[in-house]
Write an enzyme that holds these catalytic residues in place. Structure first.
Site, PDB file in Angstrom:
ATOM      1  CG  ASP A   6       4.035   0.775  -4.189  1.00 39.82           C
ATOM      2  OD1 ASP A   6       5.192   0.761  -4.638  1.00 39.82           O
ATOM      3  OD2 ASP A   6       3.741   1.230  -3.058  1.00 39.82           O
ATOM      4  CG  ASP A   8       9.383  -1.070  -0.974  1.00 41.65           C
ATOM      5  OD1 ASP A   8       9.738  -2.179  -0.555  1.00 41.65           O
ATOM      6  OD2 ASP A   8      10.072  -0.382  -1.752  1.00 41.65           O
TER       7      ASP A   8
END
Ligand SMILES: [Mg+2]
Length: 252
Positions: A6, A8
């Protein structure tokens, strides 16, 4: 092994790399692991993500980036009339899918739309909300890139796509089809890319954790982004304060 990361809250918060993340990715690449980036953030295009990662010192190519905008684009067909409410990343994937973008100049223009596709949009306005409302009430499908309620900044938290979705849901009583993690369109996008040993690393249990479970891969939870309450239904293989800590645990 293959790492699905991922972005953010794992690699960076907005424009600041999270301490140790760039070095941890370099270490994985040195050890011969493969890395892909899987984000629900539809604001940047794949090329913009490549540029941003490269600027931070992470060598990456376009095929290593997977976004919720790409997943959303699998839900529309070429020549469909699409009202896109989002930033460059979303618009580019929809154009690549061959849709005709509808750019309403009057509310009535929104009556003749096949699908509304909503992503994170920092210029989201009452006018966007009204166009979406009219389009959906006139029969357009409602697609949203993701349901993330918030977006983590370094110290503060701001509204995510889920908050914009809520505005449209309130005025239409329609529920969207969600495209990004942990939903089926994103699962379909990743499934052909899975290798025998794959791990997903993310900061959000409800999206990244659930996504890993649906893919049937290990999940590494990091505490460097959003903090969600423990959910006994979502298996966590390992966890740490940051990507660097998770990598350290896994590869030593
Ligand atoms: Mg995240």
């Amino acid at each position: 092994m293959q790492w699905l990361l991922d972005l953010d809250g794992v690699v960076w918060t907005l424009d600041t790399p999270i301490e140790g993340s760039v070095e941890a990715i370099a270490r994985l690449l040195d050890l011969g692991h493969s890395v892909r980036f899987v984000t629900n953030n539809s604001s940047l295009s794949r090329i913009q993500y490549v540029d941003k990662l490269t600027r931070f010192g992470v060598p990456v190519t376009r095929d290593q980036i997977l976004t919720s905008a790409m997943a959303a684009a699998t839900l529309v067909k070429a020549r469909e009339r699409v009202l896109a409410i989002g930033e460059r990343g979303l618009v580019e994937e929809l154009v690549a899918a061959g849709v005709d973008l509808v750019l309403p100049t009057r509310l009535e223009d929104a009556e003749d739309v096949d699908a509304v596709v909503l992503g994170w949009y920092r210029q989201f306005s009452y006018s966007d909300m009204s166009n979406a409302c009219v389009a959906i009430r006139s029969g357009a499908r409602f697609i949203a890139t993701n349901a993330d309620p918030t977006y983590p900044l370094e110290r503060l938290v701001v509204p995510g796509t889920g908050a914009l979705v809520a505005a449209v849901v309130t005025s239409t009583k329609a529920q969207p089809v969600f495209a990004g993690k942990p939903e089926e369109p994103m699962v379909q996008l990743l499934r052909p890319l899975l290798t025998e040993e794959t791990i997903m690393v993310g900061d959000r249990l409800s999206t990244d954790g659930r996504f890993a479970a649906r893919l049937g891969v290990e999940f590494g939870l990091v505490h460097s982004g959003v903090r969600e309450e423990h959910d006994p239904d979502i298996p966590v293989s390992l966890q740490g304060n940051s990507l660097a800590a998770v990598v350290e645990q896994k590869v030593g």
